[in-house]
Design an enzyme around this catalytic site. Structure first.
Site, PDB file in Angstrom:
ATOM      1  N   ASP A 175      61.052  43.920   9.853  1.00 25.48           N
ATOM      2  CA  ASP A 175      59.660  44.453   9.998  1.00 25.48           C
ATOM      3  C   ASP A 175      59.126  44.755  11.295  1.00 25.48           C
ATOM      4  OD1 ASP A 175      58.483  42.144  10.412  1.00 25.48           O
ATOM      5  OD2 ASP A 175      57.436  42.285   8.461  1.00 25.48           O
ATOM      6  N   HIS A 188      45.350  53.834  12.714  1.00 23.38           N
ATOM      7  CA  HIS A 188      46.383  53.992  11.653  1.00 23.38           C
ATOM      8  C   HIS A 188      47.328  55.383  11.803  1.00 23.38           C
ATOM      9  CE1 HIS A 188      45.101  50.823   8.894  1.00 23.38           C
ATOM     10  NE2 HIS A 188      43.874  50.979   9.114  1.00 23.38           N
ATOM     11  N   ASP A 192      51.224  55.015  11.663  1.00 20.82           N
ATOM     12  CA  ASP A 192      52.077  56.126  10.939  1.00 20.82           C
ATOM     13  C   ASP A 192      53.301  56.655  11.797  1.00 20.82           C
ATOM     14  OD1 ASP A 192      50.605  55.539   8.447  1.00 20.82           O
ATOM     15  OD2 ASP A 192      49.719  57.575   8.484  1.00 20.82           O
ATOM     16  N   GLU A 218      55.267  47.629   6.445  1.00 17.51           N
ATOM     17  CA  GLU A 218      56.118  48.066   7.799  1.00 17.51           C
ATOM     18  C   GLU A 218      57.616  47.172   7.531  1.00 17.51           C
ATOM     19  OE1 GLU A 218      53.527  44.079   8.489  1.00 17.51           O
ATOM     20  OE2 GLU A 218      53.553  45.970   7.203  1.00 17.51           O
TER      21      GLU A 218
END
Length: 299
Positions: A175, A188, A192, A218
């Protein structure tokens, strides 16, 4: 992991729609992202023009913080649909390319703020719609890689096959380090974008017999068929370098990103390890990489 995945807190609202009929010539938008009760919802485009935005009197109301009050316009011109950005803050994107005005083609992805739609048109609209709904059951709408549900089914099958034929198998889980910080510092939409670009970079390293999936938030997972744990470590190190060596571009800025990875596996004579145990082992090693300083591989 150490950063919580945050879904949008606002609910999308769209004008009432009637189902498009195969062969009717009525195009439609299918919501691909984000997940939620409206995932897969079909909006038939039956009028000649639609304004998309956050205001209550928009033709298609998208109540999301990332969407401008009057974000974009869809117009039917000589049988084709054209999307035009209306000076939005976060831009209008077709197939991840920011556009001012663009004719939509069957299968294009349209991004309005953090909302992603697929545009469908043509004589086979109904079959294309049902195919898209099936894809939603196995693919992650944001990154386009497989989702957790499909990952778990694939791992069960691949583990059973490996144990039956005496083949090794590796599982890599990884991650993004400090992902919440990326969201907090850059927004955000930047988060993304990083998730999409990360998936694209790793996909280039995946063989057709392997599987890359978004495990959650993630966190991602890769199943490496007929691959020893040593081979899994080499793969993981290559992924780590692919991510760390080049920053991720977004809105004219470069975002540095690193990942932490855990590698677990079974060898040819292991016929007892379960999928749950393999996932737990890889996840524990991922935590070990995190606690060891991040941007590293633990095996």
């Amino acid at each position: 992991m150490d950063d919580d995945f945050e879904e949008g807190t606002l609910v999308k609202k769209m004008a009432p729609s009637r189902p498009a009929v195969a062969g009717s010539g009525v195009a439609c938008l299918i919501q691909l992202y984000p997940a939620g009760p409206d995932l897969g919802r079909r909006q038939a485009l039956e009028a000649a023009e639609y304004v998309l935005g956050r205001v209550a009197d928009a033709d298609l109301v998208i109540d999301r913080e990332s969407v401008s009050r009057r974000h974009a316009r869809l117009t039917k011109i000589q049988g084709s649909w054209v999307v035009t950005d209306l000076g939005s803050t976060n831009g209008t994107f077709v197939n991840d390319v920011r556009v001012d005005s663009e004719r939509l083609r069957d299968g294009d992805q349209l991004r309005i703020g953090d909302m992603i739609y697929k545009f469908l048109s043509g004589a086979n609209l109904e079959s294309a719609y049902h195919e898209e709904i099936y894809r939603m059951t196995i693919l992650d709408g944001l990154t386009g890689v497989h989702n957790k549900r499909y990952f778990l089914e694939f791992l069960d099958r691949e583990l059973a096959r490996s144990q039956r034929h005496g083949h090794p198998l590796s599982l890599v889980m990884f991650d993004i380090d400090h992902f919440k910080r990326i969201n907090d510092d850059s927004g955000h939409l930047a988060g993304d974008a990083v998730l999409r670009q990360l998936a694209d970079r790793v996909k280039r390293r995946i063989r057709k017999e392997d599987l890359l999936a978004r495990y959650g938030g993630e966190e991602f997972a890769v199943i490496l068929s007929v691959t020893s744990k040593a081979g899994g470590v080499l793969f993981a190190e290559d992924v780590r370098l692919r991510v760390a060596e080049n920053p991720f571009p977004f809105e004219g800025a470069d975002i540095p990103v690193t990942v932490s990875l855990g590698v677990a596996g079974i060898e040819a004579d292991d016929d007892e390890t379960t999928a749950e145990q393999l996932i737990a082992a890889a996840d524990a090693l991922l935590y070990e990489a995190k606690h060891g300083g991040r941007n590293r591989v633990a095996s």
